[in-house]
Scaffold this active site. Structure first.
Site, PDB file in Angstrom:
ATOM      1  N   TYR A  90      82.332  10.815  59.039  1.00 17.90           N
ATOM      2  CA  TYR A  90      83.675  11.387  59.182  1.00 17.90           C
ATOM      3  C   TYR A  90      84.481  11.318  57.883  1.00 17.90           C
ATOM      4  CZ  TYR A  90      88.273  12.166  61.351  1.00 17.90           C
ATOM      5  OH  TYR A  90      89.511  12.655  61.692  1.00 17.90           O
ATOM      6  N   LYS A 133      85.935  14.522  55.528  1.00 25.66           N
ATOM      7  CA  LYS A 133      87.339  14.851  55.276  1.00 25.66           C
ATOM      8  C   LYS A 133      87.640  14.841  53.772  1.00 25.66           C
ATOM      9  CE  LYS A 133      88.684  15.465  59.585  1.00 25.66           C
ATOM     10  NZ  LYS A 133      89.125  16.768  60.093  1.00 25.66           N
TER      11      LYS A 133
HETATM   12  P1  NAP Z   1      90.189  15.961  69.955  1.00 23.07           P
HETATM   13  O1  NAP Z   1      91.223  15.692  70.975  1.00 23.07           O
HETATM   14  O2  NAP Z   1      88.818  15.427  70.137  1.00 23.07           O
HETATM   15  O3  NAP Z   1      90.149  17.542  69.710  1.00 23.07           O
HETATM   16  C1  NAP Z   1      89.198  18.115  68.859  1.00 23.07           C
HETATM   17  C2  NAP Z   1      89.170  19.604  69.117  1.00 23.07           C
HETATM   18  O4  NAP Z   1      88.181  20.185  68.242  1.00 23.07           O
HETATM   19  C3  NAP Z   1      88.759  19.954  70.556  1.00 23.07           C
HETATM   20  O5  NAP Z   1      89.480  21.086  70.961  1.00 23.07           O
HETATM   21  C4  NAP Z   1      87.288  20.278  70.389  1.00 23.07           C
HETATM   22  O6  NAP Z   1      86.780  21.134  71.392  1.00 23.07           O
HETATM   23  C5  NAP Z   1      87.340  20.989  69.058  1.00 23.07           C
HETATM   24  N1  NAP Z   1      86.019  21.196  68.469  1.00 23.07           N
HETATM   25  C6  NAP Z   1      85.075  20.288  68.173  1.00 23.07           C
HETATM   26  N2  NAP Z   1      83.979  20.896  67.700  1.00 23.07           N
HETATM   27  C7  NAP Z   1      84.247  22.225  67.684  1.00 23.07           C
HETATM   28  C8  NAP Z   1      83.534  23.365  67.304  1.00 23.07           C
HETATM   29  N3  NAP Z   1      82.262  23.299  66.851  1.00 23.07           N
HETATM   30  N4  NAP Z   1      84.127  24.573  67.402  1.00 23.07           N
HETATM   31  C9  NAP Z   1      85.389  24.681  67.875  1.00 23.07           C
HETATM   32  N5  NAP Z   1      86.115  23.635  68.278  1.00 23.07           N
HETATM   33  C10 NAP Z   1      85.550  22.418  68.189  1.00 23.07           C
HETATM   34  O7  NAP Z   1      90.642  15.385  68.530  1.00 23.07           O
HETATM   35  P2  NAP Z   1      92.041  15.409  67.746  1.00 23.07           P
HETATM   36  O8  NAP Z   1      92.391  14.017  67.468  1.00 23.07           O
HETATM   37  O9  NAP Z   1      93.000  16.299  68.397  1.00 23.07           O
HETATM   38  O10 NAP Z   1      91.540  16.037  66.358  1.00 23.07           O
HETATM   39  C11 NAP Z   1      92.062  17.232  65.812  1.00 23.07           C
HETATM   40  C12 NAP Z   1      91.903  17.159  64.301  1.00 23.07           C
HETATM   41  O11 NAP Z   1      92.705  16.073  63.798  1.00 23.07           O
HETATM   42  C13 NAP Z   1      90.472  16.883  63.844  1.00 23.07           C
HETATM   43  O12 NAP Z   1      90.178  17.654  62.702  1.00 23.07           O
HETATM   44  C14 NAP Z   1      90.515  15.404  63.496  1.00 23.07           C
HETATM   45  O13 NAP Z   1      89.533  15.070  62.550  1.00 23.07           O
HETATM   46  C15 NAP Z   1      91.915  15.293  62.937  1.00 23.07           C
HETATM   47  N6  NAP Z   1      92.455  13.932  62.905  1.00 23.07           N
HETATM   48  C16 NAP Z   1      92.650  13.239  64.067  1.00 23.07           C
HETATM   49  C17 NAP Z   1      93.172  11.957  63.991  1.00 23.07           C
HETATM   50  C18 NAP Z   1      93.422  11.133  65.216  1.00 23.07           C
HETATM   51  O14 NAP Z   1      93.780   9.927  65.068  1.00 23.07           O
HETATM   52  N7  NAP Z   1      93.265  11.679  66.425  1.00 23.07           N
HETATM   53  C19 NAP Z   1      93.497  11.380  62.753  1.00 23.07           C
HETATM   54  C20 NAP Z   1      93.290  12.121  61.600  1.00 23.07           C
HETATM   55  C21 NAP Z   1      92.778  13.391  61.688  1.00 23.07           C
HETATM   56  P3  NAP Z   1      86.043  20.572  72.737  1.00 23.07           P
HETATM   57  O15 NAP Z   1      87.153  20.228  73.709  1.00 23.07           O
HETATM   58  O16 NAP Z   1      85.200  21.715  73.158  1.00 23.07           O
HETATM   59  O17 NAP Z   1      85.251  19.362  72.341  1.00 23.07           O
END
Ligand code: NAP
Length: 259
Positions: free
Chosen positions: A182, A186
């Site tokens: 991961y 990033k």
């Molecule tokens: P999440 O709730 O797991 O949501 C991730 C989303 O990405 C879901 O809609 C998932 O779809 C989708 N996804 C995964 N693989 C995909 C693909 N091949 N094609 C299209 N969609 C896909 O996670 P989140 O925390 O909201 O993360 C959103 C972004 O924020 C990510 O880039 C993550 O790295 C970043 N981020 C998150 C955090 C944190 O603490 N949560 C911190 C820093 C950065 P499905 O429902 O089908 O799986």
């Protein structure tokens, strides 16, 4: 049907990838309240439709798996044919583990699986496929439409774990979580952001990366300390940047983040 210039959609159009849940869903929802027609990107169309139904304004589900070339091509064709414009692209879809079954991950799971000495290359590849190659592929496919927009914005959702400055600081408690999967995905996304921003200098398109912060979502089994509303704030600001705003930057809602 080919859209003639005079038939272009009148409202600005935003596409958010991975918008069926989590931070992407909130970014899409807020953009829908700001007058955008929002395309709720979802690899599973039914999940995208369910999310779009709950949004205010004009929100439409768009099948888009960022790892599948045919899905990306169909999505780009649908945006052109149905709306004829794209003003904002938020590359939000991201994974920390390879599981595609919606199983929640704890950050301990992520750290264990991404350990440099043991992480399977198949996992490294899967994470890069979504978090890096997916962003390049979707951006390339959408660029022709973005170039036609009056002031297009591309927002890449990165992470503090992608900041080499942050993760090499001993006082950063989560510095080992992203291991060789991961975190480096990033870091690569940050480099990709700078590369697109540089190529697009002198155009009307700005490209920026953003750290949403440690947010309670399925990605970390809801252990994050921030709400999705807080996490979406800076991505939305970057989507709405005025002409004097930055390009090629990395920031969170407190200001610039070191690379
Ligand atoms: P999440 O709730 O797991 O949501 C991730 C989303 O990405 C879901 O809609 C998932 O779809 C989708 N996804 C995964 N693989 C995909 C693909 N091949 N094609 C299209 N969609 C896909 O996670 P989140 O925390 O909201 O993360 C959103 C972004 O924020 C990510 O880039 C993550 O790295 C970043 N981020 C998150 C955090 C944190 O603490 N949560 C911190 C820093 C950065 P499905 O429902 O089908 O799986």
């Amino acid at each position: 049907m080919t859209i003639l210039p005079s038939m272009k959609h009148t409202s600005p159009v935003a596409l958010v990838t991975g918008a069926n849940k989590g931070i992407g869903q909130e970014i899409a929802r807020v953009l829908a309240t700001r007058g955008f027609t929002v395309l709720v990107g979802a690899r599973n169309l039914a999940r995208g439709e369910a999310a779009a139904r709950d949004m205010p304004g004009d929100a439409r589900a768009l099948q888009l798996d960022v790892t599948q070339a045919d899905s990306i091509a169909s999505a780009a064709a649908r945006v052109r044919d149905e709306l004829g414009r794209l003003d904002v692209l938020v590359n939000n879809a991201g994974i920390a583990r390879a599981s595609n079954d919606g199983t929640p991950s704890t950050i301990d799971d992520i750290q264990r699986e991404s350990a440099p000495s043991r992480a399977p290359l198949s996992l490294v590849r899967a994470v890069f496929e979504t978090n890096v190659f997916g962003v390049i592929a979707v951006t390339q496919a959408m660029l022709p439409l973005l170039r036609e927009a009056p002031a297009a914005r591309i927002v890449n959702v990165s992470s503090g774990l992608g900041s080499l400055t942050r993760i090499s600081a001993p006082e950063f408690a989560h510095r080992r979580v992203g291991g060789v999967t991961y975190a480096p995905s990033k870091t690569a996304l940050n480099a990709v952001t700078v590369a697109f921003a540089q190529e697009l200098e002198g155009t009307r398109i700005k490209v920026n990366a953003v750290c949403p912060g440690y947010t309670a979502t399925d990605l970390n089994n809801h252990s994050g300390t921030r709400s999705v509303a807080e996490a979406a704030r800076r991505p939305v600001e970057l989507a709405l940047l005025g002409p004097d705003g930055p390009t090629g930057s990395l920031s969170n809602d407190e200001g610039p983040v070191p690379w």
